[in-house]
Design a protein around this motif. Structure first.
Motif, PDB file in Angstrom:
ATOM      1  N   GLN A  36       8.059  -7.704  -7.808  1.00  0.00           N
ATOM      2  CA  GLN A  36       7.919  -6.258  -7.978  1.00  0.00           C
ATOM      3  C   GLN A  36       8.622  -5.962  -9.313  1.00  0.00           C
ATOM      4  O   GLN A  36       9.497  -6.426  -9.708  1.00  0.00           O
ATOM      5  N   ASP A  38       8.988  -1.582 -11.410  1.00  0.00           N
ATOM      6  CA  ASP A  38       9.465  -0.199 -10.797  1.00  0.00           C
ATOM      7  C   ASP A  38       8.322   0.624 -10.386  1.00  0.00           C
ATOM      8  O   ASP A  38       8.519   1.355  -9.365  1.00  0.00           O
ATOM      9  N   TRP A  41       4.199  -3.774  -6.659  1.00  0.00           N
ATOM     10  CA  TRP A  41       4.167  -4.978  -6.227  1.00  0.00           C
ATOM     11  C   TRP A  41       3.099  -5.823  -6.475  1.00  0.00           C
ATOM     12  O   TRP A  41       1.941  -5.339  -6.776  1.00  0.00           O
ATOM     13  N   ALA A  62       2.561   1.584   4.379  1.00  0.00           N
ATOM     14  CA  ALA A  62       3.107   0.345   3.772  1.00  0.00           C
ATOM     15  C   ALA A  62       2.567  -0.892   4.146  1.00  0.00           C
ATOM     16  O   ALA A  62       3.093  -2.045   3.819  1.00  0.00           O
ATOM     17  N   GLU A  81       3.858  -5.861   5.544  1.00  0.00           N
ATOM     18  CA  GLU A  81       4.513  -4.731   5.450  1.00  0.00           C
ATOM     19  C   GLU A  81       5.478  -4.538   4.340  1.00  0.00           C
ATOM     20  O   GLU A  81       6.530  -5.223   4.350  1.00  0.00           O
ATOM     21  N   PRO A  83       8.154  -2.289   1.937  1.00  0.00           N
ATOM     22  CA  PRO A  83       9.254  -1.350   2.279  1.00  0.00           C
ATOM     23  C   PRO A  83       9.028  -0.061   1.781  1.00  0.00           C
ATOM     24  O   PRO A  83       9.517   1.023   2.131  1.00  0.00           O
ATOM     25  N   GLN A  84       7.872   0.277   1.162  1.00  0.00           N
ATOM     26  CA  GLN A  84       7.450   1.614   0.623  1.00  0.00           C
ATOM     27  C   GLN A  84       5.987   1.790   0.796  1.00  0.00           C
ATOM     28  O   GLN A  84       5.296   0.693   0.677  1.00  0.00           O
ATOM     29  N   ASP A  85       5.419   2.932   0.729  1.00  0.00           N
ATOM     30  CA  ASP A  85       4.090   3.123   0.976  1.00  0.00           C
ATOM     31  C   ASP A  85       3.216   2.839  -0.187  1.00  0.00           C
ATOM     32  O   ASP A  85       3.880   2.667  -1.283  1.00  0.00           O
ATOM     33  N   ASP A  87       0.351   3.170  -3.082  1.00  0.00           N
ATOM     34  CA  ASP A  87      -0.635   3.998  -3.698  1.00  0.00           C
ATOM     35  C   ASP A  87      -1.773   3.110  -4.050  1.00  0.00           C
ATOM     36  O   ASP A  87      -2.027   2.316  -4.884  1.00  0.00           O
ATOM     37  N   LYS A 106       3.314   1.301  -5.995  1.00  0.00           N
ATOM     38  CA  LYS A 106       4.339   2.020  -5.232  1.00  0.00           C
ATOM     39  C   LYS A 106       3.931   3.645  -5.377  1.00  0.00           C
ATOM     40  O   LYS A 106       3.708   4.182  -6.316  1.00  0.00           O
ATOM     41  N   VAL A 108       4.999   7.344  -5.017  1.00  0.00           N
ATOM     42  CA  VAL A 108       6.172   7.903  -5.209  1.00  0.00           C
ATOM     43  C   VAL A 108       6.355   9.002  -4.075  1.00  0.00           C
ATOM     44  O   VAL A 108       5.444   9.855  -3.832  1.00  0.00           O
ATOM     45  N   PRO A 109       7.479   9.095  -3.287  1.00  0.00           N
ATOM     46  CA  PRO A 109       7.407  10.056  -2.460  1.00  0.00           C
ATOM     47  C   PRO A 109       7.654  11.419  -2.753  1.00  0.00           C
ATOM     48  O   PRO A 109       8.089  11.640  -3.922  1.00  0.00           O
TER      49      PRO A 109
END
Length: 119
Positions: A36, A38, A41, A62, A81, A83-85, A87, A106, A108-109
């Motif tokens: 991964q 920033d 992944w 995720a 799975e 750790p983050q949803d 995109d 990744k 972004v929330p």
């Protein structure tokens, strides 16, 4: 001694069972690498003998699911799975020489906080 039953939703049970099956039967036959940075992944997975047309990749939140189509000679099914949803718009998949490479962006929330004015 008192035993309380563990309450699980069907979705939790399905994921637990799927992880168990993947670990028990498929881990020895495939190589998985996850890296991964920033923004994304990078998942590499060995899938020898499969063509691009044989595999489907589904993303839900995720979770990424990789499955062979029903009409293929060999069957393959895996779910991971993160750790983050994910995109989906910033993601891509590539299959070369039996190695599937997924670059999963990744998500972004986004804050859904609304401001109220005080009267």
């Amino acid at each position: 001694m008192f035993f309380a039953p563990a309450l699980r939703s069907p979705r939790t049970f399905d994921r637990s069972f799927e992880c168990f099956v993947n670990d028990a039967f498929f881990t020895a036959r495939r190589s998985l690498n996850v890296e991964q940075d920033d923004k994304s992944w990078t998942v590499t997975l060995d899938v020898p003998g499969f063509a691009r047309e044989d595999l489907t990749i589904g993303i839900e939140g995720a979770v990424v699911r990789i499955e062979s189509k029903a009409d293929t000679k060999r069957q393959f099914k895996a779910a991971y799975e993160l750790p983050q949803d994910i995109d989906v718009a910033a993601s891509e998949a590539r299959l070369e020489n039996g190695v599937l490479t997924l670059k999963l962006g990744k998500l972004v929330p986004v804050s859904n906080v609304a401001q109220l004015t005080i009267n």
